[in-house]
Design a protein around this motif. Sequence first.
Motif, PDB file in Angstrom:
ATOM      1  N   LYS A 178       0.831  -1.210   0.000  1.00 17.08           N
ATOM      2  CA  LYS A 178       0.000   0.000   0.000  1.00 17.08           C
ATOM      3  C   LYS A 178       0.863   1.257   0.000  1.00 17.08           C
ATOM      4  CE  LYS A 178      -2.591  -0.337   3.548  1.00 17.08           C
ATOM      5  NZ  LYS A 178      -3.558  -0.343   4.630  1.00 17.08           N
TER       6      LYS A 178
ATOM      7  N   LEU B 236     -11.474   8.867  -3.100  1.00 21.19           N
ATOM      8  CA  LEU B 236     -11.495   7.481  -3.563  1.00 21.19           C
ATOM      9  C   LEU B 236     -10.626   6.580  -2.693  1.00 21.19           C
ATOM     10  CD1 LEU B 236     -11.360   7.948  -7.440  1.00 21.19           C
ATOM     11  CD2 LEU B 236     -13.253   7.007  -6.099  1.00 21.19           C
ATOM     12  N   ALA B 237      -9.468   7.071  -2.284  1.00 19.17           N
ATOM     13  CA  ALA B 237      -8.586   6.281  -1.418  1.00 19.17           C
ATOM     14  C   ALA B 237      -9.269   5.985  -0.085  1.00 19.17           C
ATOM     15  CB  ALA B 237      -7.272   7.021  -1.190  1.00 19.17           C
TER      16      ALA B 237
ATOM     17  N   MET C 263     -11.976   3.326  -0.684  1.00 22.44           N
ATOM     18  CA  MET C 263     -11.377   1.998  -0.856  1.00 22.44           C
ATOM     19  C   MET C 263     -10.894   1.452   0.482  1.00 22.44           C
ATOM     20  SD  MET C 263      -9.341   2.658  -4.432  1.00 22.44           S
ATOM     21  CE  MET C 263      -8.413   1.144  -4.342  1.00 22.44           C
TER      22      MET C 263
ATOM     23  N   ARG D 147     -13.882   0.282   2.505  1.00 22.68           N
ATOM     24  CA  ARG D 147     -14.390  -0.996   1.987  1.00 22.68           C
ATOM     25  C   ARG D 147     -13.515  -2.160   2.442  1.00 22.68           C
ATOM     26  NH1 ARG D 147     -16.718  -0.347  -4.140  1.00 22.68           N
ATOM     27  NH2 ARG D 147     -18.458   0.972  -3.557  1.00 22.68           N
ATOM     28  N   ARG D 148     -12.188  -1.936   2.432  1.00 22.26           N
ATOM     29  CA  ARG D 148     -11.268  -2.998   2.887  1.00 22.26           C
ATOM     30  C   ARG D 148     -11.500  -3.326   4.357  1.00 22.26           C
ATOM     31  NH1 ARG D 148      -7.142  -0.944  -0.372  1.00 22.26           N
ATOM     32  NH2 ARG D 148      -6.503   0.459   1.280  1.00 22.26           N
TER      33      ARG D 148
END
Length: 142
Positions: A83, A129-130, A133, A136-137
Amino acid sequence: MSFAVNLALGLLFGIGLVVSGMSDPAKVLNFLDLPGTWDPSLAFVMGGAVVTAFLGYRLVLRQPKPLASASFHVPTNTSIDSKLLVGAAIFGIGWGLGGFCPGPALTAVSMGAVGTYAFVPMMFLGMWLARMMAARRVAASA
């Protein structure tokens, strides 16, 4: 109190960017143009920032607590994972293509630099967006 301190430090940072010329995307692009119009001044600005941060952290962290907070907020994660590497690559590619780093881009918006009118909204979209994401993870792993 904290907002006022953050505002003053942000203004100081912005003034430093303008004085050093780092709010000019041509300065950054010329730094990246090694065979052409290479301009080493960005390296000197980065070197000055590294030395200042190195000394500043050593002086400040000797204090029992910060002036405007109950405790220091120092990152504890020291691992280099995918990451971090992918994020750094995306940051570097965006920086090189756009000629802006996030701090100087925000400073350049206030100076009317045309390129920032596309760069800054896309930067905020990328940050959003990051976060989506990452959320969601976290949700998927729970």
